[in-house]
Design an enzyme around this catalytic site. Sequence first.
Site, PDB file in Angstrom:
ATOM      1  N   CYS A   1      19.702  -9.237  -2.028  1.00  0.00           N
ATOM      2  CA  CYS A   1      20.607 -10.220  -1.419  1.00  0.00           C
ATOM      3  C   CYS A   1      19.864 -11.444  -0.882  1.00  0.00           C
ATOM      4  O   CYS A   1      18.724 -11.344  -0.446  1.00  0.00           O
ATOM      5  CB  CYS A   1      21.345  -9.581  -0.256  1.00  0.00           C
ATOM      6  SG  CYS A   1      22.216  -8.100  -0.704  1.00  0.00           S
TER       7      CYS A   1
ATOM      8  N   ARG B   1      15.753 -13.102  -7.563  1.00  0.00           N
ATOM      9  CA  ARG B   1      15.558 -11.841  -6.858  1.00  0.00           C
ATOM     10  C   ARG B   1      16.510 -10.750  -7.318  1.00  0.00           C
ATOM     11  O   ARG B   1      16.350  -9.594  -6.953  1.00  0.00           O
ATOM     12  CB  ARG B   1      15.767 -12.054  -5.369  1.00  0.00           C
ATOM     13  CG  ARG B   1      14.639 -12.825  -4.801  1.00  0.00           C
ATOM     14  CD  ARG B   1      14.987 -13.393  -3.481  1.00  0.00           C
ATOM     15  NE  ARG B   1      13.764 -13.896  -2.909  1.00  0.00           N
ATOM     16  CZ  ARG B   1      13.083 -13.274  -1.962  1.00  0.00           C
ATOM     17  NH1 ARG B   1      13.509 -12.164  -1.450  1.00  0.00           N
ATOM     18  NH2 ARG B   1      11.962 -13.775  -1.532  1.00  0.00           N
TER      19      ARG B   1
ATOM     20  N   TRP C   1      23.623  -8.052  -3.767  1.00  0.00           N
ATOM     21  CA  TRP C   1      23.194  -6.971  -4.660  1.00  0.00           C
ATOM     22  C   TRP C   1      23.867  -5.719  -4.093  1.00  0.00           C
ATOM     23  O   TRP C   1      23.538  -5.275  -2.995  1.00  0.00           O
ATOM     24  CB  TRP C   1      21.673  -6.860  -4.628  1.00  0.00           C
ATOM     25  CG  TRP C   1      21.094  -5.898  -5.605  1.00  0.00           C
ATOM     26  CD1 TRP C   1      20.813  -6.133  -6.917  1.00  0.00           C
ATOM     27  CD2 TRP C   1      20.668  -4.555  -5.337  1.00  0.00           C
ATOM     28  NE1 TRP C   1      20.262  -5.021  -7.489  1.00  0.00           N
ATOM     29  CE2 TRP C   1      20.158  -4.033  -6.555  1.00  0.00           C
ATOM     30  CE3 TRP C   1      20.668  -3.730  -4.218  1.00  0.00           C
ATOM     31  CZ2 TRP C   1      19.653  -2.738  -6.672  1.00  0.00           C
ATOM     32  CZ3 TRP C   1      20.179  -2.442  -4.325  1.00  0.00           C
ATOM     33  CH2 TRP C   1      19.681  -1.965  -5.538  1.00  0.00           C
TER      34      TRP C   1
ATOM     35  N   ASN D   1      22.315  -9.424   4.919  1.00  0.00           N
ATOM     36  CA  ASN D   1      21.378  -8.654   4.082  1.00  0.00           C
ATOM     37  C   ASN D   1      21.022  -7.391   4.846  1.00  0.00           C
ATOM     38  O   ASN D   1      20.836  -7.446   6.061  1.00  0.00           O
ATOM     39  CB  ASN D   1      20.076  -9.434   3.851  1.00  0.00           C
ATOM     40  CG  ASN D   1      20.254 -10.591   2.906  1.00  0.00           C
ATOM     41  OD1 ASN D   1      21.336 -10.796   2.370  1.00  0.00           O
ATOM     42  ND2 ASN D   1      19.188 -11.350   2.702  1.00  0.00           N
ATOM     43  N   GLY D   2      20.868  -6.286   4.135  1.00  0.00           N
ATOM     44  CA  GLY D   2      20.518  -5.034   4.804  1.00  0.00           C
ATOM     45  C   GLY D   2      21.671  -4.051   4.734  1.00  0.00           C
ATOM     46  O   GLY D   2      22.634  -4.260   3.981  1.00  0.00           O
TER      47      GLY D   2
ATOM     48  N   GLU E   1       2.288   2.368 -15.340  1.00  0.00           N
ATOM     49  CA  GLU E   1       2.820   1.010 -15.256  1.00  0.00           C
ATOM     50  C   GLU E   1       3.456   0.603 -16.598  1.00  0.00           C
ATOM     51  O   GLU E   1       4.516  -0.033 -16.626  1.00  0.00           O
ATOM     52  CB  GLU E   1       1.698   0.043 -14.847  1.00  0.00           C
ATOM     53  CG  GLU E   1       2.049  -1.428 -14.833  1.00  0.00           C
ATOM     54  CD  GLU E   1       3.212  -1.817 -13.924  1.00  0.00           C
ATOM     55  OE1 GLU E   1       3.661  -0.990 -13.117  1.00  0.00           O
ATOM     56  OE2 GLU E   1       3.687  -2.960 -14.069  1.00  0.00           O
TER      57      GLU E   1
ATOM     58  N   LYS F   1       7.342  -0.537 -17.078  1.00  0.00           N
ATOM     59  CA  LYS F   1       7.757  -1.816 -17.703  1.00  0.00           C
ATOM     60  C   LYS F   1       8.761  -1.552 -18.811  1.00  0.00           C
ATOM     61  O   LYS F   1       9.774  -2.229 -18.917  1.00  0.00           O
ATOM     62  CB  LYS F   1       6.560  -2.576 -18.304  1.00  0.00           C
ATOM     63  CG  LYS F   1       5.613  -3.234 -17.374  1.00  0.00           C
ATOM     64  CD  LYS F   1       6.144  -4.452 -16.661  1.00  0.00           C
ATOM     65  CE  LYS F   1       6.818  -4.094 -15.379  1.00  0.00           C
ATOM     66  NZ  LYS F   1       6.038  -4.008 -14.185  1.00  0.00           N
TER      67      LYS F   1
ATOM     68  N   GLU G   1      12.164  -0.500 -17.376  1.00  0.00           N
ATOM     69  CA  GLU G   1      12.826  -1.580 -16.620  1.00  0.00           C
ATOM     70  C   GLU G   1      13.530  -2.577 -17.525  1.00  0.00           C
ATOM     71  O   GLU G   1      14.649  -2.984 -17.250  1.00  0.00           O
ATOM     72  CB  GLU G   1      11.777  -2.387 -15.833  1.00  0.00           C
ATOM     73  CG  GLU G   1      11.377  -1.816 -14.522  1.00  0.00           C
ATOM     74  CD  GLU G   1      10.380  -2.724 -13.835  1.00  0.00           C
ATOM     75  OE1 GLU G   1      10.690  -3.192 -12.751  1.00  0.00           O
ATOM     76  OE2 GLU G   1       9.291  -2.976 -14.388  1.00  0.00           O
TER      77      GLU G   1
ATOM     78  N   HIS H   1       0.472  21.272 -20.487  1.00  0.00           N
ATOM     79  CA  HIS H   1       1.110  21.982 -19.366  1.00  0.00           C
ATOM     80  C   HIS H   1       2.615  21.725 -19.329  1.00  0.00           C
ATOM     81  O   HIS H   1       3.248  21.975 -18.314  1.00  0.00           O
ATOM     82  CB  HIS H   1       0.457  21.578 -18.045  1.00  0.00           C
ATOM     83  CG  HIS H   1      -0.997  21.922 -17.990  1.00  0.00           C
ATOM     84  ND1 HIS H   1      -1.455  23.212 -17.916  1.00  0.00           N
ATOM     85  CD2 HIS H   1      -2.092  21.138 -18.067  1.00  0.00           C
ATOM     86  CE1 HIS H   1      -2.781  23.214 -17.928  1.00  0.00           C
ATOM     87  NE2 HIS H   1      -3.186  21.964 -18.023  1.00  0.00           N
TER      88      HIS H   1
ATOM     89  N   LYS I   1      14.437  -8.341  -7.405  1.00  0.00           N
ATOM     90  CA  LYS I   1      13.026  -8.724  -7.334  1.00  0.00           C
ATOM     91  C   LYS I   1      12.386  -8.270  -6.030  1.00  0.00           C
ATOM     92  O   LYS I   1      11.256  -7.826  -6.009  1.00  0.00           O
ATOM     93  CB  LYS I   1      12.924 -10.249  -7.471  1.00  0.00           C
ATOM     94  CG  LYS I   1      11.497 -10.788  -7.472  1.00  0.00           C
ATOM     95  CD  LYS I   1      10.783 -10.435  -8.756  1.00  0.00           C
ATOM     96  CE  LYS I   1       9.313 -10.760  -8.711  1.00  0.00           C
ATOM     97  NZ  LYS I   1       8.555  -9.938  -9.673  1.00  0.00           N
TER      98      LYS I   1
HETATM   99  C1  F6R Z   1       8.461  -3.445 -11.108  1.00  0.00           C
HETATM  100  C2  F6R Z   1       8.512  -4.070  -9.816  1.00  0.00           C
HETATM  101  C3  F6R Z   1       8.795  -3.215  -8.639  1.00  0.00           C
HETATM  102  C4  F6R Z   1       7.985  -3.713  -7.427  1.00  0.00           C
HETATM  103  C5  F6R Z   1       8.370  -2.906  -6.183  1.00  0.00           C
HETATM  104  C6  F6R Z   1       7.553  -3.311  -4.983  1.00  0.00           C
HETATM  105  O1  F6R Z   1       8.216  -4.358 -12.137  1.00  0.00           O
HETATM  106  O2  F6R Z   1       8.357  -5.256  -9.686  1.00  0.00           O
HETATM  107  O3  F6R Z   1       8.522  -1.887  -8.895  1.00  0.00           O
HETATM  108  O4  F6R Z   1       6.639  -3.564  -7.696  1.00  0.00           O
HETATM  109  O5  F6R Z   1       9.721  -3.104  -5.902  1.00  0.00           O
HETATM  110  O6  F6R Z   1       7.713  -4.651  -4.691  1.00  0.00           O
HETATM  111  P1  F6R Z   1       6.646  -5.446  -3.874  1.00  0.00           P
HETATM  112  O7  F6R Z   1       5.380  -5.477  -4.663  1.00  0.00           O
HETATM  113  O8  F6R Z   1       7.234  -6.811  -3.689  1.00  0.00           O
HETATM  114  O9  F6R Z   1       6.470  -4.717  -2.574  1.00  0.00           O
END
Ligand code: F6R
Length: 609
Positions: free
Chosen positions: A2, A27, A74, A99-100, A482, A486, A489, A505, A604
């Site tokens: 948000c 975001r 959001w 927000n929150g 990672e 990706k 996501e 295992h 984001k």
């Molecule tokens: C994945 C991604 C998220 C952030 C996570 C933490 O591509 O971007 O998994 O890494 O939400 O966010 P930050 O780094 O802003 O604390």
Amino acid sequence: MCGIVGAVAERNVVQILLEGLRRLEYRGYDSAGVALIRENNLSIVKRTGKVQALVDAIDEDNGKGTTGVAHTRWATHGGVTEVNAHPHYSHDRFAVVHNGIIENHKYLRSELTQKGFEFVSETDTETIAHNIAANMAETGDLLQAVLTAVKGFEGAYGTVVIDKQNPNEMVVARSGSPLVIGLGIGENFVASDQMALFPVTRRFIFLQEGDVAKITRTSVTIIDSDGNEVEREATESNVQHDAGDKGTYRHYMLKEIYEQPDVIRNTLKERVTTDGLTDNLFGPNSDVIFEKTNYIKIIACGTSYHAGVTAKYWLEQYAGVHCDVEIASEFRYRKSFVPDNSLLITISQSGETADTLAALRLAKELGYMSSLAICNVDGSSLVRESEMSFMTKAGTEVGVASTKAFTTQLASLLMLTISIGQQKGMSSDVKSSMLAGLSSLPTKLEETLALSDEIEDLAEEFADKYHSLFLGRGDQYPIAMEGALKLKEISYIHAEAYASGELKHGPLALIDADMPVIVVAPNNELLEKLHSNVEEVRARGGIMYVFADKESQFESDETMRVVNVPNCKDAIAPIIYTIPLQLLSYYVALIKGTDVDQPRNLAKSVTVE
Ligand code: F6R
């Protein structure tokens, strides 16, 4: 997640609010709205979908006001509908953005319903609007009404309230969700992120936990959590909002993947030379603190957590210091043991992740010796609340799926490993090899990006797949994690990562021709073990995609496609091998036609838990 923008001025503020929302768009959100007060009239416009839908719905009649609030939502409580979008209102008089999460909203809702308030939405936020209306009937003063209301809220809020009968003020409150006041000349603003206000001001007051403030065109009155009126320092922001546009790139994510050599150059600049690292690179006295440190706890979420897991391998192998890594949302809700002389390190792109911030606050209570934030946003809550901080210089990352923020985190963590290692007796050979590796990084990354066409071609083979498995060993295991994150996501393909030694295992049962197996196989002491793992997969009819250098002796055949990654020194290999996995998920998502920069359901900056 948000976003909030608010303004009180003499001019029409609608364009300021909409531009602010556009700047927060990346975001992630699912609806947007704006409330404007003009001559004691309140107009509210909301739309689901993109901010552009809101812009299109605004016209001469509903698009004017000298005081206003705007929001991108959001969804947390209640579906993605126009009714649930913010601003929420009460008595056609008060408009609220938030927000929150108000955790006791069910209790508040039933209390307010008994008092005769009618709820139209399913949100927790609507309780704020009615609560303030109820208090206003008693106090007649908006600031007092908000001060009384927040006493009854449990959970997190950054909230802004406007009242059409007091058209020249906004009252804002912050607890667990950031808010910054922007100072103009004869006009003032508020936002959840300073970036939203850069077109109108660079002077900011960052509200602190528990602050409530009344903002008029010419004044700001702040009441702290103890109920005292306080002065908070105004600062001039030097934060660069350099996201620019996508240029010739189709998506921000691709642009950000290609920016990695340059942003890593920036991250290393004036910090690393062939002789060593700048003294106290991680903050005042950091060298003394590192010398004393016996134990390191790293806390982060998501991609930043994967950077932390990679750093654990480095810190234990090269710096000889005991290190654990934990997901912030786990750490904050369990009892943990803190050895003497423990250092807490948080890693975060945004510096506003709710769980990571809560973990930092908890660690302070638990008696950690010191705290260090590795972060991409200067002035963020995490940076301001940590004793030491170190900026990754990735520049603004717009794509929701993190790329350049991750690799700059890794480069920073390698510097940290050397810095701590120096205090713990790291040999000069190891140190010079790591320094040489770091200095070669930008060029190696450029060479690795040249694999783009080959990977785009390979991505075709994933387009009809529903599941995938990523394998790595040692410090490449978190890179496999990672890579899997990706892919899921942005392409929505189910992906799991395993340390290759775990194959037999359990996960070997999954292997068949419809489950591509992606292997990151750098040429190190674990290579032979990886060769055996590859054979285990081959024997079960698995199809493999192996990223390895030429000397690793993997050959393409009918069950295995090998992509040769440039040779590199051991320590930097995880950073180099990240690139092909980013490109792979990007091209798979492109084929699948997903919203690469704003994948469904994701935000984001995760400012609620
Ligand atoms: C994945 C991604 C998220 C952030 C996570 C933490 O591509 O971007 O998994 O890494 O939400 O966010 P930050 O780094 O802003 O604390």
